[in-house]
Design a protein around this motif. Structure first.
Motif, PDB file in Angstrom:
ATOM      1  N   GLU A 195       0.825  -1.210   0.000  1.00 44.07           N
ATOM      2  CA  GLU A 195       0.000   0.000   0.000  1.00 44.07           C
ATOM      3  C   GLU A 195       0.858   1.258   0.000  1.00 44.07           C
ATOM      4  O   GLU A 195       0.608   2.203  -0.764  1.00 44.07           O
ATOM      5  CB  GLU A 195      -0.920  -0.010   1.231  1.00 44.07           C
ATOM      6  N   HIS A 196       1.889   1.279   0.840  1.00 49.54           N
ATOM      7  CA  HIS A 196       2.732   2.469   0.916  1.00 49.54           C
ATOM      8  C   HIS A 196       3.622   2.599  -0.314  1.00 49.54           C
ATOM      9  O   HIS A 196       3.947   3.718  -0.726  1.00 49.54           O
ATOM     10  CB  HIS A 196       3.562   2.441   2.201  1.00 49.54           C
ATOM     11  N   ARG A 197       4.006   1.471  -0.899  1.00 47.91           N
ATOM     12  CA  ARG A 197       4.780   1.549  -2.142  1.00 47.91           C
ATOM     13  C   ARG A 197       3.958   2.178  -3.263  1.00 47.91           C
ATOM     14  O   ARG A 197       4.479   2.936  -4.092  1.00 47.91           O
ATOM     15  CB  ARG A 197       5.265   0.141  -2.548  1.00 47.91           C
ATOM     16  N   GLN A 198       2.663   1.891  -3.287  1.00 47.96           N
ATOM     17  CA  GLN A 198       1.783   2.479  -4.297  1.00 47.96           C
ATOM     18  C   GLN A 198       1.594   3.978  -4.065  1.00 47.96           C
ATOM     19  O   GLN A 198       1.414   4.749  -5.007  1.00 47.96           O
ATOM     20  CB  GLN A 198       0.432   1.767  -4.284  1.00 47.96           C
ATOM     21  N   SER A 199       1.677   4.395  -2.792  1.00 48.18           N
ATOM     22  CA  SER A 199       1.480   5.808  -2.465  1.00 48.18           C
ATOM     23  C   SER A 199       2.746   6.641  -2.641  1.00 48.18           C
ATOM     24  O   SER A 199       2.673   7.843  -2.915  1.00 48.18           O
ATOM     25  CB  SER A 199       1.011   5.944  -1.006  1.00 48.18           C
ATOM     26  N   ALA A 200       3.911   6.028  -2.483  1.00 47.05           N
ATOM     27  CA  ALA A 200       5.175   6.758  -2.406  1.00 47.05           C
ATOM     28  C   ALA A 200       5.500   7.636  -3.618  1.00 47.05           C
ATOM     29  O   ALA A 200       6.113   8.706  -3.451  1.00 47.05           O
ATOM     30  CB  ALA A 200       6.312   5.772  -2.140  1.00 47.05           C
ATOM     31  N   PRO A 201       5.102   7.274  -4.861  1.00 44.78           N
ATOM     32  CA  PRO A 201       5.402   8.156  -5.998  1.00 44.78           C
ATOM     33  C   PRO A 201       4.771   9.545  -5.885  1.00 44.78           C
ATOM     34  O   PRO A 201       5.169  10.470  -6.601  1.00 44.78           O
ATOM     35  CB  PRO A 201       4.826   7.389  -7.198  1.00 44.78           C
ATOM     36  N   PHE A 202       3.804   9.694  -4.985  1.00 40.88           N
ATOM     37  CA  PHE A 202       3.187  11.000  -4.730  1.00 40.88           C
ATOM     38  C   PHE A 202       4.246  12.038  -4.337  1.00 40.88           C
ATOM     39  O   PHE A 202       4.088  13.238  -4.616  1.00 40.88           O
ATOM     40  CB  PHE A 202       2.143  10.849  -3.617  1.00 40.88           C
ATOM     41  N   ILE A 203       5.322  11.571  -3.715  1.00 39.59           N
ATOM     42  CA  ILE A 203       6.387  12.488  -3.277  1.00 39.59           C
ATOM     43  C   ILE A 203       7.005  13.190  -4.486  1.00 39.59           C
ATOM     44  O   ILE A 203       7.117  14.420  -4.513  1.00 39.59           O
ATOM     45  CB  ILE A 203       7.472  11.720  -2.482  1.00 39.59           C
ATOM     46  N   TYR A 204       7.399  12.407  -5.480  1.00 46.42           N
ATOM     47  CA  TYR A 204       8.038  13.003  -6.659  1.00 46.42           C
ATOM     48  C   TYR A 204       7.041  13.812  -7.479  1.00 46.42           C
ATOM     49  O   TYR A 204       7.387  14.872  -8.026  1.00 46.42           O
ATOM     50  CB  TYR A 204       8.670  11.913  -7.511  1.00 46.42           C
ATOM     51  N   LYS A 205       5.790  13.334  -7.562  1.00 47.71           N
ATOM     52  CA  LYS A 205       4.769  14.097  -8.287  1.00 47.71           C
ATOM     53  C   LYS A 205       4.601  15.482  -7.670  1.00 47.71           C
ATOM     54  O   LYS A 205       4.448  16.484  -8.379  1.00 47.71           O
ATOM     55  CB  LYS A 205       3.446  13.338  -8.273  1.00 47.71           C
ATOM     56  N   THR A 206       4.660  15.530  -6.341  1.00 43.54           N
ATOM     57  CA  THR A 206       4.553  16.823  -5.657  1.00 43.54           C
ATOM     58  C   THR A 206       5.765  17.696  -5.957  1.00 43.54           C
ATOM     59  O   THR A 206       5.633  18.909  -6.192  1.00 43.54           O
ATOM     60  CB  THR A 206       4.415  16.610  -4.139  1.00 43.54           C
TER      61      THR A 206
END
Length: 280
Positions: A195-206
């Motif tokens: 679940e957290h691996r799926q969420s983590a790309p949000f960091i770079y998108k931000t």
């Protein structure tokens, strides 16, 4: 590929190589190697006759003993990966080999570089980093040493360390290596839940949004934007975001041409701490 665990044997072998006129490139790591590490090795291979990779999980740079214990250790897999990119020598000491049972960090004057960002949350961390890197430089006598820009603050501090200690080594910063979805490669990524691996790309998108906003908004406006983004995210917790000057790492109050600036971020995905940055 030669593998050494003893510092004296490593030192004497490298001295023999240098006496033959060969140049040495060092890639210091804590193991759990990924493609980002291998990219550093490939760069070192292009620039030097011999590439040395160190694998050592350094206790003096961990503020959290649980984090030290959980840090992934995958030596056999690491060695296979290094063979695949034609690494010449691997140095894999144990703790007593590096610290002689005295696990204390040397204290350095990094002129404030260690007090910003990571330094505000990880007390004495950079003294630990400086201590082990200084030891590794003394053992391997590299002409060049390679560090990834994901740990950009660390990169600047290592450059300052070389200046302080007057060691004859050039420090080479290499671009951040990312997964296809943008997540900065890190040994800690393998500890992320699905679940957290799926969420983590949000960091770079931000961070990509931050780069666009830097063309028209102030650093304080951008910081508020990032805080709001993570306040509305159910899986990731922002520890800090900062727009800072690359040279002194001090917080930037405005954008101007006198300084290169970056956005720096640290985020918790459950108990896993992830960092990233982007040039603005």
């Amino acid at each position: 590929m030669k593998v050494f665990t003893a510092r004296d044997l490593t030192q004497s072998h490298i001295l023999d190589l240098k006496n033959k006129g060969l140049t040495i490139g060092l890639v210091p790591t804590m193991g759990a190697l990924h493609q980002g590490h291998l990219a550093l090795v490939k760069q070192a291979k292009e620039n030097n006759d011999i590439v040395v990779v160190s694998i050592f999980v350094n206790p003096t740079q961990f503020n959290n003993s649980a984090d030290l214990e959980k840090y992934p250790r995958t030596l056999e897999d690491d060695l296979e990966k290094l063979k695949s990119v034609n690494c010449d020598l691997v140095f894999t000491p144990n703790t007593s080999e590096m610290y002689c049972n005295d696990e204390k960090a040397e204290l350095f004057n990094f002129e404030g570089l260690d007090k910003e960002m990571e330094g505000k949350f990880r007390d004495n961390h950079f003294n630990g980093v400086g201590t082990i890197v200084k030891k590794l430089f003394n053992i391997t006598s590299p002409n060049k040493a390679y560090f990834g820009e994901k740990d950009f603050q660390q990169l600047q501090i290592i450059k300052k360390l070389v200046e302080i200690t007057k060691q004859p080594v050039s420090i080479i910063g290499c671009p951040i290596y990312r997964e296809d979805d943008g997540l900065a490669m890190s040994s800690r990524n393998m500890r992320l839940s699905k679940e957290h691996r799926q969420s983590a790309p949000f960091i770079y998108k931000t961070l990509l949004q931050v780069k666009e906003l830097s063309k028209k908004s102030s650093p304080s406006e951008i910081e508020n934007f990032v805080i709001d983004k993570f306040n509305n995210h159910h899986n990731l917790v922002l520890e800090y975001f900062s727009v800072a000057n690359e040279n002194d790492l001090k917080t930037a109050n405005s954008f101007h041409n006198l300084h290169k600036q970056r956005g720096f971020i640290a985020v918790f995905a459950d108990e896993i701490r992830l960092i990233d940055n982007i040039a603005l």
